[in-house]
Design an enzyme around this catalytic site. Structure first.
Site, mmCIF file in Angstrom:
data_model
loop_
_atom_site.group_PDB
_atom_site.id
_atom_site.type_symbol
_atom_site.label_atom_id
_atom_site.label_comp_id
_atom_site.label_asym_id
_atom_site.label_seq_id
_atom_site.Cartn_x
_atom_site.Cartn_y
_atom_site.Cartn_z
ATOM 1 N N ARG A 178 -8.218 58.508 66.040
ATOM 2 C CA ARG A 178 -7.678 58.271 67.381
ATOM 3 C C ARG A 178 -8.129 59.366 68.326
ATOM 4 O O ARG A 178 -8.518 59.094 69.469
ATOM 5 C CB ARG A 178 -6.145 58.200 67.333
ATOM 6 C CG ARG A 178 -5.599 57.009 66.573
ATOM 7 C CD ARG A 178 -4.085 57.003 66.539
ATOM 8 N NE ARG A 178 -3.496 56.763 67.855
ATOM 9 C CZ ARG A 178 -2.193 56.850 68.112
ATOM 10 N NH1 ARG A 178 -1.350 57.189 67.136
ATOM 11 N NH2 ARG A 178 -1.732 56.603 69.314
ATOM 12 N N CYS A 236 1.117 64.244 71.009
ATOM 13 C CA CYS A 236 0.685 63.167 70.106
ATOM 14 C C CYS A 236 0.423 61.942 70.963
ATOM 15 O O CYS A 236 -0.235 62.029 71.990
ATOM 16 C CB CYS A 236 1.746 62.909 69.045
ATOM 17 S SG CYS A 236 3.390 62.536 69.722
#
Length: 279
Positions: A178, A236
């Site tokens: 990611r 995050c």
């Protein structure tokens, strides 16, 4: 008090009248899953309703903004959490689901006796801790008032300025694919904040899904961060799993770093913000 508690340690204090156990498992129909089976005495805390105050536009606050401090105080009272409570939180994702977020919020509210169950509900079952089903009956607690969150949080603008000034190390704890921008399973755009480094939260854990020993974590982060600014900002996707690394750093004896709550879900949606990718 250590921020991590082992299943055997939980078993030893299970009859403590001040003990409150929170089930922070998150996901679709998770309350029904809780009703079907949970650690005995555990009270369900909902990520979307209790640990966040989700707005209309994630470009301003991200997918899981913090709730107002007064609202969270009401949540704690409703869960029966009092000033002398010893709170133990678990989930089913090694603390990264929402247990660490709940830990961070309770600590930021002012509680000190708060721990996350190492290995989560799976480890409790292996240890032979008693389970239950259905609703738990408990009394509400008196409302505790506080002025605001005590632990440091950063805004998008703070993060941007810190990176421009090279005064902080911004740590992205999402999975490496990611961060690299190979694909994005949750947010709208793949990639990462330019200048952020990647230390996946999963690296805080051993092969069994338990937290690494404090001394191992400490040496690991010292080596990673030795040539970088010591002031840390952790993020995050939406400010939930970031708390896993904040928890790990606290466990290792580091000062609690700053949390960028909006995280990638906010940055990637905000118009005009640069997005980095790695080939």
């Amino acid at each position: 008090m250590s921020p991590i508690i082992s299943p055997s340690e939980l078993k030893d204090i299970f009859q403590n009248p001040n003990l409150i156990i929170l089930d922070a498992r998150a996901g679709k129909n998770m309350y029904q899953t809780y009703l079907e089976k949970h650690i005995k005495r555990a009270r369900f805390i909902d990520l979307d309703k209790d640990l966040a105050e989700i707005g209309d536009n994630a470009a301003f606050g991200g997918r899981h903004p913090l709730p107002g401090i007064e609202r969270f105080a009401e949540t704690l009272a409703g869960l029966g959490i009092a000033e002398d409570s010893h709170v133990v939180i678990y989930d089913d994702k090694n603390g990264a689901n929402a247990a660490a977020r709940a830990w961070w919020m309770l600590r930021s509210f002012g509680f000190q006796n708060v721990q996350v169950l190492d290995g989560g509900i799976q480890s409790a079952e292996k240890e032979g801790i008693e389970f239950s089903a259905g609703e738990e009956i408990f009394k509400k607690a008196d409302l505790i008032k506080t002025e605001g969150w005590l632990l440091p949080v950063k805004t998008l603008e703070d993060v941007e300025n810190e990176l421009i000034n090279h005064s902080s190390t911004v740590v992205d704890v999402r999975d490496a694919y990611r961060y690299r921008g190979e694909s994005e399973p949750i947010d709208l755009v793949a990639g990462h904040i330019p200048g952020a480094i990647n230390i996946p939260f999963s690296e805080n854990l051993d092969e069994n899904g338990n937290f690494l020993k404090p001394e191992v974590l400490k040496e690991k982060y010292i080596q990673i961060l030795k040539d970088k600014p010591q002031h840390l900002i952790i993020h995050c996707g939406s400010g939930v799993t970031a708390c896993h690394t904040i928890l790990a750093l606290d466990y290792a004896g580091f000062p609690i770093p700053d949390l960028y709550v909006g995280s990638w879900s906010e940055w990637s949606r905000r118009e005009g913000k640069e997005i980095a990718k790695e080939s």
